[in-house]
Design a protein around this motif. Structure first.
Motif, mmCIF file in Angstrom:
data_model
loop_
_atom_site.group_PDB
_atom_site.id
_atom_site.type_symbol
_atom_site.label_atom_id
_atom_site.label_comp_id
_atom_site.label_asym_id
_atom_site.label_seq_id
_atom_site.Cartn_x
_atom_site.Cartn_y
_atom_site.Cartn_z
ATOM 1 N N ASP A 94 0.801 -1.341 0.018
ATOM 2 C CA ASP A 94 0.065 -0.119 -0.060
ATOM 3 C C ASP A 94 0.813 1.310 -0.231
ATOM 4 O OD1 ASP A 94 -2.312 -1.257 -0.123
ATOM 5 O OD2 ASP A 94 -2.998 -1.315 2.037
ATOM 6 N N THR A 95 2.279 1.278 0.381
ATOM 7 C CA THR A 95 3.033 2.403 0.496
ATOM 8 C C THR A 95 3.374 2.841 -0.902
ATOM 9 O OG1 THR A 95 4.889 1.115 0.881
ATOM 10 C CG2 THR A 95 3.662 2.108 2.810
ATOM 11 N N ILE A 152 16.814 5.678 -13.158
ATOM 12 C CA ILE A 152 15.735 5.464 -12.135
ATOM 13 C C ILE A 152 15.169 6.662 -12.126
ATOM 14 C CG2 ILE A 152 17.012 5.576 -10.243
ATOM 15 C CD1 ILE A 152 13.769 3.295 -10.400
ATOM 16 N N GLU A 153 13.680 6.830 -12.061
ATOM 17 C CA GLU A 153 12.914 8.013 -12.248
ATOM 18 C C GLU A 153 11.737 8.004 -11.291
ATOM 19 O OE1 GLU A 153 11.068 11.266 -15.393
ATOM 20 O OE2 GLU A 153 11.030 9.393 -15.933
ATOM 21 N N ASP A 154 11.660 9.093 -10.512
ATOM 22 C CA ASP A 154 10.290 8.980 -9.508
ATOM 23 C C ASP A 154 9.175 9.480 -10.562
ATOM 24 O OD1 ASP A 154 8.540 9.007 -7.537
ATOM 25 O OD2 ASP A 154 9.429 10.811 -6.750
ATOM 26 N N LEU A 155 7.940 8.742 -10.583
ATOM 27 C CA LEU A 155 6.994 9.359 -11.253
ATOM 28 C C LEU A 155 6.092 10.045 -10.311
ATOM 29 C CD1 LEU A 155 6.186 6.105 -13.579
ATOM 30 C CD2 LEU A 155 7.365 8.165 -14.107
ATOM 31 N N ASP A 156 6.387 10.951 -9.804
ATOM 32 C CA ASP A 156 5.548 11.685 -8.671
ATOM 33 C C ASP A 156 4.953 10.964 -7.801
ATOM 34 O OD1 ASP A 156 6.534 14.146 -9.588
ATOM 35 O OD2 ASP A 156 4.923 14.163 -11.256
ATOM 36 N N SER A 157 5.622 9.988 -7.419
ATOM 37 C CA SER A 157 4.953 8.993 -6.305
ATOM 38 C C SER A 157 4.584 9.580 -4.897
ATOM 39 C CB SER A 157 5.823 7.650 -6.080
ATOM 40 O OG SER A 157 7.041 8.104 -5.440
ATOM 41 N N ARG A 158 3.585 9.047 -4.270
ATOM 42 C CA ARG A 158 3.313 9.446 -2.982
ATOM 43 C C ARG A 158 4.334 9.454 -2.189
ATOM 44 N NH1 ARG A 158 -0.784 6.387 -2.362
ATOM 45 N NH2 ARG A 158 0.175 4.855 -1.240
ATOM 46 N N ASN A 159 5.089 8.425 -1.982
ATOM 47 C CA ASN A 159 6.133 8.419 -0.718
ATOM 48 C C ASN A 159 7.590 8.438 -1.575
ATOM 49 O OD1 ASN A 159 4.347 7.954 1.212
ATOM 50 N ND2 ASN A 159 4.033 5.861 0.290
ATOM 51 N N GLY A 160 7.623 8.757 -2.809
ATOM 52 C CA GLY A 160 9.043 8.916 -3.352
ATOM 53 C C GLY A 160 9.759 7.860 -3.600
ATOM 54 N N VAL A 161 11.200 8.047 -4.104
ATOM 55 C CA VAL A 161 12.219 7.137 -4.131
ATOM 56 C C VAL A 161 13.586 7.551 -3.655
ATOM 57 C CG1 VAL A 161 13.765 5.960 -5.996
ATOM 58 C CG2 VAL A 161 11.234 6.286 -6.628
ATOM 59 N N GLN A 162 13.894 6.867 -2.743
ATOM 60 C CA GLN A 162 15.053 7.164 -1.864
ATOM 61 C C GLN A 162 16.312 6.197 -2.250
ATOM 62 O OE1 GLN A 162 13.735 7.362 2.252
ATOM 63 N NE2 GLN A 162 13.902 9.569 2.201
ATOM 64 N N ARG A 207 -2.883 15.392 8.958
ATOM 65 C CA ARG A 207 -2.637 14.251 9.425
ATOM 66 C C ARG A 207 -1.885 13.333 8.514
ATOM 67 N NH1 ARG A 207 -7.317 15.762 12.434
ATOM 68 N NH2 ARG A 207 -8.896 15.338 11.202
ATOM 69 N N VAL A 208 -2.554 13.201 7.071
ATOM 70 C CA VAL A 208 -1.679 12.366 6.054
ATOM 71 C C VAL A 208 -0.467 12.643 5.928
ATOM 72 C CG1 VAL A 208 -1.943 11.898 3.750
ATOM 73 C CG2 VAL A 208 -4.168 11.766 4.870
ATOM 74 N N LEU A 209 0.140 13.842 5.771
ATOM 75 C CA LEU A 209 1.521 14.249 5.600
ATOM 76 C C LEU A 209 2.486 13.799 7.086
ATOM 77 C CD1 LEU A 209 1.017 17.719 4.155
ATOM 78 C CD2 LEU A 209 1.874 15.819 3.075
ATOM 79 N N ALA A 210 1.612 13.799 8.394
ATOM 80 C CA ALA A 210 2.317 13.425 9.280
ATOM 81 C C ALA A 210 2.200 11.912 9.345
ATOM 82 C CB ALA A 210 1.570 13.918 10.584
ATOM 83 N N GLY A 211 1.688 10.987 8.521
ATOM 84 C CA GLY A 211 1.722 9.771 8.571
ATOM 85 C C GLY A 211 0.727 9.027 9.440
ATOM 86 N N PRO A 227 -9.631 9.113 4.206
ATOM 87 C CA PRO A 227 -8.511 7.819 4.662
ATOM 88 C C PRO A 227 -8.406 7.586 6.274
ATOM 89 C CG PRO A 227 -7.428 10.063 4.183
ATOM 90 C CD PRO A 227 -8.990 10.020 3.767
ATOM 91 N N GLU A 228 -8.910 8.686 6.927
ATOM 92 C CA GLU A 228 -8.957 8.556 8.532
ATOM 93 C C GLU A 228 -9.963 7.953 8.921
ATOM 94 O OE1 GLU A 228 -7.243 11.524 11.815
ATOM 95 O OE2 GLU A 228 -8.878 12.230 10.683
ATOM 96 N N LYS A 229 -10.164 6.864 9.806
ATOM 97 C CA LYS A 229 -11.185 6.198 10.365
ATOM 98 C C LYS A 229 -12.052 7.323 11.260
ATOM 99 C CE LYS A 229 -10.217 1.456 10.507
ATOM 100 N NZ LYS A 229 -11.555 1.075 9.813
ATOM 101 N N GLN A 230 -13.233 7.401 10.948
ATOM 102 C CA GLN A 230 -14.144 8.090 11.797
ATOM 103 C C GLN A 230 -15.404 7.369 12.165
ATOM 104 O OE1 GLN A 230 -14.728 10.826 8.224
ATOM 105 N NE2 GLN A 230 -13.304 12.343 9.055
ATOM 106 N N PRO A 231 -15.470 7.041 13.442
ATOM 107 C CA PRO A 231 -16.512 6.036 13.866
ATOM 108 C C PRO A 231 -17.929 6.750 13.639
ATOM 109 C CG PRO A 231 -14.755 6.418 15.588
ATOM 110 C CD PRO A 231 -14.556 7.098 14.438
ATOM 111 N N ASP A 232 -18.065 8.047 13.671
ATOM 112 C CA ASP A 232 -19.146 8.910 13.326
ATOM 113 C C ASP A 232 -19.488 9.377 11.919
ATOM 114 O OD1 ASP A 232 -17.017 10.855 13.297
ATOM 115 O OD2 ASP A 232 -18.126 12.368 14.533
#
Length: 530
Positions: free
Chosen positions: A44-45, A62-72, A332-336, A406-411
């Protein structure tokens, strides 16, 4: 350890399917989470289209395709760089080892068996840095450890050569260029630490140098540089059989190479190496000081590049996420703390559609229609974001949103209903501000239940969206049951909201595509509120 070029390579990694070994047979090769990718990584990452390997001028990149988590590579985010055997790529949470054995891409060897090499002088890089920080520009004699003129040239050239580079390889090449301009040496390379290996990032020779021999570094000396954080002057008698000749080189203090560590956040992340092929000038302590200064500057430039990459990546991700998510959820997404990966989860889906918009459009110009929709969507999306909902998409004159990911919300059901009621109120407020517009009204349908949330689409384009029967029922409630100005919900949503809202039970209704009748409910108002 010989460092070689990738013309026959294998990518090794472990994902949800287990250990994988994928040979690279054709180019370009797309790596990603989509099953249609050439290299499919089930995690999923990993973005659907995470990275691409392609060939340019005989070199694989090797080229990063603007991926969400990048290439390091070596804790450094990269946009593109040469691909080499022994390299470890970090894609999301997946480590990918590049294996293979072919001809040399860099004329570099780091070997155990180099008896002709030895260290004659050294300088601990941390101690040198402290001396630079504490020492005045000149001492009583008017001199410095590396000379004021040399120091000024170094800093001037470093600003021009290192801090203006746009990618990791260019920064590395800039560091070598600066060494060739500042020292009486002919060649150099910069390598980064990858696990237990040193992987070359760039190499360069002074113009006119055409040496067939490789740049050689004893693994014992390399280990000393890395472990002791020590820059070294290296003598190299090579294969000389004449002991007297070798001894005379030592006595004359003519060294052929220097090597210095590169630091990042207190850790050694690589080395900068230079050597002599034709230059005859004696290398001494002053030159060791210069390469120490160069190593510190190169380390700083690599860190600045990493920070720029991180800032640009966060800007890109923030811009992308802000189009779909509320500011709170973006943070919260950016903070993981919230993940966008595909998953099956409980959510509430909201469909909002303009009533009679086709007729409205007939009486307006295309430009006026676009302006009207832009104003309405901005107002309605604001109500979604107030409840930390996720905007799925706009379809014509309709808006689709969901709550609980993406964040769980019981309500999530309560949030969706509050948002729906606020939308109905908001559109009337907007209409009151624009008496020149035709009458405006909304139909809203909401349903709660299990759905699959994640990136869905093709290699060319994918969207973070929802699919499943829960979505279909919400759509049918809006189009078949809800009247203008109403919010109609499914039975699961009603069950979650019964204590907070006034509800009116409607007759069971057959919905298109559903075998069983569905029990809808009309939301009247918040409880204890007119």
């Amino acid at each position: 350890m010989s460092l070689t070029t990738p013309t026959s390579l294998i990518l090794r990694f472990r994902d949800l399917k287990g250990d994988q070994a994928i040979p690279l047979t054709s180019f370009p090769t797309v790596i990603g989470r989509s099953s249609s990718c050439d290299v499919f990584i089930q995690d999923d990452t990993i973005s659907r289209n995470h990275a691409r390997i392609y060939e340019k001028d005989g070199v694989l990149l090797i080229e990063d395709l603007d991926s969400r988590n990048g290439v390091q590579v070596g804790n450094m985010g990269i946009s593109a760089m040469p691909l080499r055997e022994g390299m470890v790529l970090q894609l999301g949470s997946i480590s990918v080892l590049v294996e293979g054995s072919t001809g040399s891409v860099f004329n570099i060897q780091i070997d155990h068996d180099l008896p002709g090499q030895g260290v004659l002088d050294s300088q601990v890089i941390d101690e040198f840095e402290k001396q630079l920080e504490s020492q005045p520009v000149s001492d009583a004699s008017g001199s410095t450890s590396i000379g004021l003129g040399v120091a000024l040239d170094l800093f001037k050239n470093a600003a021009e050569t290192l801090l203006t580079r746009s990618n990791l390889v260019e920064v590395a090449q800039g560091a070598i260029d600066l060494a060739l301009r500042s020292l009486p040496v002919d060649r150099g390379f910069l390598s980064l630490v990858e696990g237990e290996s040193l992987i070359p990032c760039a190499s360069r020779s002074r113009e006119g140098i055409d040496s067939e021999g490789p740049m050689q570094l004893s693994s014992t000396i390399a280990k000393q540089v890395l472990e002791e954080r020590r820059a070294v002057l290296i003598q190299d008698t090579g294969t000389m059989s004449d002991l007297a000749a070798a001894q005379s080189i030592i006595q004359m203090q003519i060294q052929s190479a220097m090597c210095a560590p590169l630091l990042h956040e207190g850790e050694v992340v690589g080395i900068l190496y230079v050597d002599c092929v034709l230059s005859k000038k004696r290398l001494g302590k002053d030159h060791l000081d210069v390469i120490c200064a160069l190593a510190l500057m190169a380390s700083s430039a690599l860190e600045q590049f990493r920070l720029r990459q991180a800032v640009e990546e966060e800007k890109r991700r923030r811009k992308d996420l802000s189009c779909r998510l509320s500011p709170n959820v973006v943070e919260r997404v950016l903070a993981g703390k919230a993940q966008l990966g595909s998953k099956e989860t409980e959510i509430s889906v909201l469909f909002a559609d303009m009533v009679g918009f086709t007729t409205i459009s007939e009486n307006l110009s295309p430009r006026e229609v676009v302006d009207l929709l832009n104003i309405l969507f901005e107002e309605l999306t604001d109500e979604v974001f107030k409840e930390d909902g996720t905007l799925d998409k706009y379809v014509g004159d309709a808006l689709i949103a969901f709550f609980g990911a993406p964040e769980k919300q019981p309500d999530h059901a309560v949030r969706a209903v509050r948002s729906g009621l606020a939308m109905q109120s908001r559109i009337q407020q907007v209409a009151a501000k624009h008496p020149e517009w035709p009458p405006l009204s909304l139909r809203i349908g909401i349903n709660s239940g299990l759905a699959v949330v994640g990136d869905i689409g093709s290699i060319q384009r994918s969207d973070y969206t929802v699919i499943g029967d829960t979505v279909n029922i919400a759509s049918r409630l809006e189009s078949q049951v809800a009247a203008a100005g109403e919010v109609v919900v499914g039975p699961d949503t009603a069950r979650e909201c019964i204590d907070l809202f006034e509800l009116e039970q409607l007759p069971k209704t057959p919905l298109k595509g559903k075998k069983q009748m569905v029990q809808p409910w009309r939301i009247l108002s918040h409880k204890n509120q007119d």
